[in-house]
Design a protein around this motif. Structure first.
Motif, PDB file in Angstrom:
ATOM      1  N   PRO A  73      11.007 -19.585  31.408  1.00  0.00           N
ATOM      2  CA  PRO A  73      10.936 -18.129  31.229  1.00  0.00           C
ATOM      3  C   PRO A  73      10.334 -17.709  29.896  1.00  0.00           C
ATOM      4  O   PRO A  73       9.735 -16.640  29.794  1.00  0.00           O
ATOM      5  CB  PRO A  73      12.394 -17.672  31.319  1.00  0.00           C
ATOM      6  N   ASP A  74      10.457 -18.557  28.869  1.00  0.00           N
ATOM      7  CA  ASP A  74       9.906 -18.170  27.566  1.00  0.00           C
ATOM      8  C   ASP A  74       8.382 -18.277  27.509  1.00  0.00           C
ATOM      9  O   ASP A  74       7.767 -17.891  26.519  1.00  0.00           O
ATOM     10  CB  ASP A  74      10.565 -18.943  26.423  1.00  0.00           C
ATOM     11  N   GLN A  75       7.751 -18.755  28.578  1.00  0.00           N
ATOM     12  CA  GLN A  75       6.289 -18.768  28.651  1.00  0.00           C
ATOM     13  C   GLN A  75       5.719 -17.405  29.032  1.00  0.00           C
ATOM     14  O   GLN A  75       4.516 -17.177  28.865  1.00  0.00           O
ATOM     15  CB  GLN A  75       5.819 -19.828  29.648  1.00  0.00           C
ATOM     16  N   VAL A 100       7.617 -11.475  37.435  1.00  0.00           N
ATOM     17  CA  VAL A 100       7.954 -12.790  36.884  1.00  0.00           C
ATOM     18  C   VAL A 100       9.400 -12.805  36.397  1.00  0.00           C
ATOM     19  O   VAL A 100      10.132 -13.784  36.626  1.00  0.00           O
ATOM     20  CB  VAL A 100       6.971 -13.180  35.761  1.00  0.00           C
ATOM     21  N   ARG A 101       9.837 -11.744  35.771  1.00  0.00           N
ATOM     22  CA  ARG A 101      11.244 -11.685  35.339  1.00  0.00           C
ATOM     23  C   ARG A 101      12.180 -11.803  36.536  1.00  0.00           C
ATOM     24  O   ARG A 101      13.198 -12.486  36.481  1.00  0.00           O
ATOM     25  CB  ARG A 101      11.502 -10.395  34.571  1.00  0.00           C
ATOM     26  N   LYS A 102      11.833 -11.130  37.636  1.00  0.00           N
ATOM     27  CA  LYS A 102      12.651 -11.230  38.840  1.00  0.00           C
ATOM     28  C   LYS A 102      12.636 -12.657  39.381  1.00  0.00           C
ATOM     29  O   LYS A 102      13.668 -13.186  39.804  1.00  0.00           O
ATOM     30  CB  LYS A 102      12.193 -10.239  39.896  1.00  0.00           C
ATOM     31  N   ARG A 110      -3.047 -14.016  31.053  1.00  0.00           N
ATOM     32  CA  ARG A 110      -2.500 -13.220  29.933  1.00  0.00           C
ATOM     33  C   ARG A 110      -0.977 -13.186  29.958  1.00  0.00           C
ATOM     34  O   ARG A 110      -0.348 -13.091  28.910  1.00  0.00           O
ATOM     35  CB  ARG A 110      -3.047 -11.795  29.963  1.00  0.00           C
ATOM     36  N   ARG A 111      -0.384 -13.252  31.131  1.00  0.00           N
ATOM     37  CA  ARG A 111       1.078 -13.225  31.238  1.00  0.00           C
ATOM     38  C   ARG A 111       1.703 -14.583  30.951  1.00  0.00           C
ATOM     39  O   ARG A 111       2.907 -14.700  30.884  1.00  0.00           O
ATOM     40  CB  ARG A 111       1.533 -12.751  32.628  1.00  0.00           C
ATOM     41  N   GLY A 112       0.877 -15.625  30.807  1.00  0.00           N
ATOM     42  CA  GLY A 112       1.387 -16.941  30.435  1.00  0.00           C
ATOM     43  C   GLY A 112       1.309 -17.994  31.522  1.00  0.00           C
ATOM     44  O   GLY A 112       1.733 -19.139  31.304  1.00  0.00           O
ATOM     45  N   PHE A 113       0.789 -17.649  32.684  1.00  0.00           N
ATOM     46  CA  PHE A 113       0.588 -18.663  33.721  1.00  0.00           C
ATOM     47  C   PHE A 113      -0.519 -19.619  33.287  1.00  0.00           C
ATOM     48  O   PHE A 113      -1.523 -19.195  32.718  1.00  0.00           O
ATOM     49  CB  PHE A 113       0.197 -18.010  35.055  1.00  0.00           C
ATOM     50  N   ARG A 114      -0.316 -20.915  33.582  1.00  0.00           N
ATOM     51  CA  ARG A 114      -1.302 -21.944  33.250  1.00  0.00           C
ATOM     52  C   ARG A 114      -1.862 -22.547  34.539  1.00  0.00           C
ATOM     53  O   ARG A 114      -1.089 -22.928  35.428  1.00  0.00           O
ATOM     54  CB  ARG A 114      -0.654 -23.063  32.436  1.00  0.00           C
TER      55      ARG A 114
END
Length: 177
Positions: A26-28, A131-133, A164-168
């Motif tokens: 979650p911290d990503q 993503v938070r959900k 941009r949201r942190g997905f790789r």
């Protein structure tokens, strides 16, 4: 997920490039700035709004799920465990659907905005909320990986928004038409 999308011209005549992306913690998540009036509201899979919004999102991108039979649609709804309507000031603006894939994996199977809300700055915050959900779904074991995919047939802002949201990215494929 790959069977829900179709079309595109990149990677050869009639082919598309699919990019699979993930988050493993979650911290990503790199949250977008909040957007006043934007919220995700849960909706039952049996609500016709799920199909209506899906089709409005899918139409410009030629997703293959547009051609699903009522039986195939019902089968998918039985596996996609969670749905939210993206609302902006009370108006239906998009849809988020998620599937538990076992062992703490969650697939964001549908994420998108209907055409009149695209390009207006809503996607980043809507994805942040989604993503938070996903990280907080009531599954056992708890979520350890969130993943999704996009393709060159989707809106050109989709892949940059996910990154941009942190997905790789973890895999790309060239898929024939």
């Amino acid at each position: 997920m790959a069977d829900r999308k179709g079309g595109g011209q990149a990677g050869g005549v009639g082919a598309k490039i699919a990019t699979y992306l993930e988050m493993t913690s979650p911290d990503q998540l790199r949250p977008a700035d909040p957007v006043a009036g934007l919220a995700l509201e849960p909706v039952a899979a049996t609500n016709p709004l799920v199909r209506r919004l899906h089709d409005r999102i899918a139409m410009p991108h030629g997703w293959s799920s547009l051609a699903w039979s009522p039986r195939r649609w019902a089968e998918w709804l039985a596996t996609a465990g969670w749905h939210w309507v993206v609302r902006v000031d009370g108006q239906d603006a998009g849809l988020v659907s998620m599937e538990e894939r076992g062992e703490g994996e969650v697939a964001i199977a549908v994420f998108g905005l209907v055409p009149e809300f695209v390009g207006r700055g809503y996607g980043g915050y809507a994805l942040t909320l989604a993503v938070r959900k996903a990280w907080n779904l009531p599954i056992t074991p708890p979520a350890r990986r969130i993943w999704l995919h996009t393709s060159t047939a989707d809106h050109p802002h989709a892949l940059p928004n996910y990154r941009r949201r942190g997905f790789r990215p973890y895999r790309t494929e060239i898929e024939p038409a």
